[in-house]
Motif scaffolding. Structure first.
Motif, PDB file in Angstrom:
ATOM      1  N   SER A  17      12.542   3.349 -13.992  1.00  0.00           N
ATOM      2  CA  SER A  17      12.134   2.994 -12.638  1.00  0.00           C
ATOM      3  C   SER A  17      11.751   4.217 -11.829  1.00  0.00           C
ATOM      4  O   SER A  17      12.243   5.324 -12.070  1.00  0.00           O
ATOM      5  N   LEU A  18      10.872   4.010 -10.863  1.00  0.00           N
ATOM      6  CA  LEU A  18      10.508   5.004  -9.867  1.00  0.00           C
ATOM      7  C   LEU A  18      10.284   4.304  -8.542  1.00  0.00           C
ATOM      8  O   LEU A  18       9.895   3.136  -8.516  1.00  0.00           O
ATOM      9  N   ARG A  19      10.502   5.017  -7.442  1.00  0.00           N
ATOM     10  CA  ARG A  19      10.144   4.512  -6.132  1.00  0.00           C
ATOM     11  C   ARG A  19       9.171   5.473  -5.473  1.00  0.00           C
ATOM     12  O   ARG A  19       9.491   6.647  -5.264  1.00  0.00           O
ATOM     13  N   LEU A  20       7.994   4.973  -5.155  1.00  0.00           N
ATOM     14  CA  LEU A  20       6.988   5.754  -4.464  1.00  0.00           C
ATOM     15  C   LEU A  20       7.094   5.535  -2.966  1.00  0.00           C
ATOM     16  O   LEU A  20       7.434   4.442  -2.507  1.00  0.00           O
ATOM     17  N   SER A  21       6.796   6.575  -2.204  1.00  0.00           N
ATOM     18  CA  SER A  21       6.785   6.490  -0.753  1.00  0.00           C
ATOM     19  C   SER A  21       5.429   6.930  -0.225  1.00  0.00           C
ATOM     20  O   SER A  21       4.783   7.802  -0.808  1.00  0.00           O
ATOM     21  N   CYS A  22       5.020   6.336   0.874  1.00  0.00           N
ATOM     22  CA  CYS A  22       3.788   6.719   1.555  1.00  0.00           C
ATOM     23  C   CYS A  22       4.103   6.881   3.029  1.00  0.00           C
ATOM     24  O   CYS A  22       4.373   5.894   3.720  1.00  0.00           O
ATOM     25  N   TYR A  79       6.708   1.610   0.793  1.00  0.00           N
ATOM     26  CA  TYR A  79       7.327   1.940  -0.482  1.00  0.00           C
ATOM     27  C   TYR A  79       6.770   1.060  -1.592  1.00  0.00           C
ATOM     28  O   TYR A  79       6.319  -0.054  -1.365  1.00  0.00           O
ATOM     29  N   LEU A  80       6.839   1.579  -2.798  1.00  0.00           N
ATOM     30  CA  LEU A  80       6.567   0.789  -3.988  1.00  0.00           C
ATOM     31  C   LEU A  80       7.685   1.050  -4.985  1.00  0.00           C
ATOM     32  O   LEU A  80       7.754   2.129  -5.577  1.00  0.00           O
ATOM     33  N   GLN A  81       8.572   0.066  -5.132  1.00  0.00           N
ATOM     34  CA  GLN A  81       9.629   0.140  -6.122  1.00  0.00           C
ATOM     35  C   GLN A  81       9.082  -0.367  -7.445  1.00  0.00           C
ATOM     36  O   GLN A  81       8.634  -1.510  -7.534  1.00  0.00           O
ATOM     37  N   VAL A  92      -2.661   7.722 -11.464  1.00  0.00           N
ATOM     38  CA  VAL A  92      -2.447   8.276 -10.137  1.00  0.00           C
ATOM     39  C   VAL A  92      -2.353   7.101  -9.173  1.00  0.00           C
ATOM     40  O   VAL A  92      -3.229   6.234  -9.156  1.00  0.00           O
ATOM     41  N   TYR A  93      -1.298   7.068  -8.386  1.00  0.00           N
ATOM     42  CA  TYR A  93      -1.068   5.983  -7.438  1.00  0.00           C
ATOM     43  C   TYR A  93      -1.433   6.441  -6.031  1.00  0.00           C
ATOM     44  O   TYR A  93      -1.009   7.504  -5.580  1.00  0.00           O
ATOM     45  N   TYR A  94      -2.217   5.611  -5.347  1.00  0.00           N
ATOM     46  CA  TYR A  94      -2.695   5.900  -4.002  1.00  0.00           C
ATOM     47  C   TYR A  94      -2.218   4.835  -3.027  1.00  0.00           C
ATOM     48  O   TYR A  94      -2.220   3.649  -3.351  1.00  0.00           O
ATOM     49  N   CYS A  95      -1.843   5.236  -1.827  1.00  0.00           N
ATOM     50  CA  CYS A  95      -1.638   4.262  -0.768  1.00  0.00           C
ATOM     51  C   CYS A  95      -2.870   4.230   0.123  1.00  0.00           C
ATOM     52  O   CYS A  95      -3.626   5.200   0.203  1.00  0.00           O
ATOM     53  N   ALA A  96      -3.079   3.096   0.771  1.00  0.00           N
ATOM     54  CA  ALA A  96      -4.271   2.890   1.581  1.00  0.00           C
ATOM     55  C   ALA A  96      -3.958   1.945   2.732  1.00  0.00           C
ATOM     56  O   ALA A  96      -3.007   1.167   2.667  1.00  0.00           O
ATOM     57  N   ALA A  97      -4.772   2.007   3.785  1.00  0.00           N
ATOM     58  CA  ALA A  97      -4.584   1.175   4.969  1.00  0.00           C
ATOM     59  C   ALA A  97      -5.871   0.458   5.324  1.00  0.00           C
ATOM     60  O   ALA A  97      -6.966   1.035   5.237  1.00  0.00           O
ATOM     61  N   SER A  98      -5.732  -0.815   5.724  1.00  0.00           N
ATOM     62  CA  SER A  98      -6.866  -1.635   6.123  1.00  0.00           C
ATOM     63  C   SER A  98      -6.444  -2.586   7.235  1.00  0.00           C
ATOM     64  O   SER A  98      -5.262  -2.923   7.358  1.00  0.00           O
ATOM     65  N   SER A  99      -7.400  -3.057   8.036  1.00  0.00           N
ATOM     66  CA  SER A  99      -7.103  -4.005   9.098  1.00  0.00           C
ATOM     67  C   SER A  99      -6.913  -5.427   8.590  1.00  0.00           C
ATOM     68  O   SER A  99      -6.469  -6.300   9.345  1.00  0.00           O
ATOM     69  N   TRP A 111      -6.923   6.647   3.051  1.00  0.00           N
ATOM     70  CA  TRP A 111      -6.330   6.868   1.729  1.00  0.00           C
ATOM     71  C   TRP A 111      -5.467   8.112   1.715  1.00  0.00           C
ATOM     72  O   TRP A 111      -5.765   9.094   2.402  1.00  0.00           O
ATOM     73  N   GLY A 112      -4.404   8.064   0.915  1.00  0.00           N
ATOM     74  CA  GLY A 112      -3.619   9.245   0.647  1.00  0.00           C
ATOM     75  C   GLY A 112      -4.219  10.057  -0.479  1.00  0.00           C
ATOM     76  O   GLY A 112      -5.255   9.702  -1.055  1.00  0.00           O
ATOM     77  N   GLN A 113      -3.565  11.155  -0.817  1.00  0.00           N
ATOM     78  CA  GLN A 113      -4.076  12.070  -1.838  1.00  0.00           C
ATOM     79  C   GLN A 113      -3.696  11.653  -3.251  1.00  0.00           C
ATOM     80  O   GLN A 113      -4.268  12.166  -4.216  1.00  0.00           O
ATOM     81  N   GLY A 114      -2.744  10.753  -3.388  1.00  0.00           N
ATOM     82  CA  GLY A 114      -2.312  10.264  -4.683  1.00  0.00           C
ATOM     83  C   GLY A 114      -1.095  10.989  -5.223  1.00  0.00           C
ATOM     84  O   GLY A 114      -0.854  12.153  -4.911  1.00  0.00           O
ATOM     85  N   THR A 115      -0.317  10.283  -6.047  1.00  0.00           N
ATOM     86  CA  THR A 115       0.822  10.870  -6.741  1.00  0.00           C
ATOM     87  C   THR A 115       0.821  10.382  -8.189  1.00  0.00           C
ATOM     88  O   THR A 115       0.591   9.201  -8.457  1.00  0.00           O
ATOM     89  N   GLN A 116       1.052  11.292  -9.117  1.00  0.00           N
ATOM     90  CA  GLN A 116       0.953  10.988 -10.542  1.00  0.00           C
ATOM     91  C   GLN A 116       2.209  10.282 -11.037  1.00  0.00           C
ATOM     92  O   GLN A 116       3.325  10.743 -10.802  1.00  0.00           O
ATOM     93  N   VAL A 117       2.012   9.184 -11.758  1.00  0.00           N
ATOM     94  CA  VAL A 117       3.085   8.483 -12.458  1.00  0.00           C
ATOM     95  C   VAL A 117       2.746   8.476 -13.938  1.00  0.00           C
ATOM     96  O   VAL A 117       1.678   7.999 -14.332  1.00  0.00           O
TER      97      VAL A 117
END
Length: 121
Positions: A17-22, A79-81, A92-99, A111-117
């Motif tokens: 398991s991993l938990r990602l944060s943005c 978060y993404l658990q 590479v996991y990215y977080c993003a925002a939309s209306s 968009w964020g810069q991404g984090t490697q999983v």
């Protein structure tokens, strides 16, 4: 202007398991937040999304039952658990925002810069 910064990626064995944060800065009121992922040589893939209040969530079929998206607006963080990880989750996991909610990357404004999983077999 909204800025997003992901963290929490790393190397894990299959089944782990991993938990990602943005972490977000700037005005994010009323935005949907989403996670996408992209493996080398492949297109960016929708993973999950959550609305502003955290009362509605959507998941790609490939992660249903294994991943959970949530947000803490007091901390301006989403978060993404990720549980029961598989080698095919490597990306590479990215977080993003939309209306509004969408599974299409082009519909997201920030968009964020991404984090490697990386998930080993």
């Amino acid at each position: 202007q909204v800025q997003l910064v992901e963290s929490g990626g790393g190397l894990v064995q299959a089944g782990g398991s991993l938990r990602l944060s943005c972490a977000a800065s700037g005005r994010t009121f009323s935005y949907w937040m989403a996670w996408f992922r992209q493996a080398p040589g492949k297109e960016r893939e929708y993973v999950a999304a959550v609305n502003w209040r955290g009362t509605s969530t959507y998941y790609a079929d490939s992660v249903k039952g294994r991943f959970t998206i949530s947000r803490d607006n007091a901390k301006n963080t989403v978060y993404l658990q990720m549980n029961t990880l598989k080698p095919e989750d490597t990306a590479v996991y990215y977080c993003a925002a939309s209306s509004y909610h969408s599974s299409t990357p082009a519909d997201y404004n920030y968009w964020g810069q991404g984090t490697q999983v990386t998930v080993s077999s």
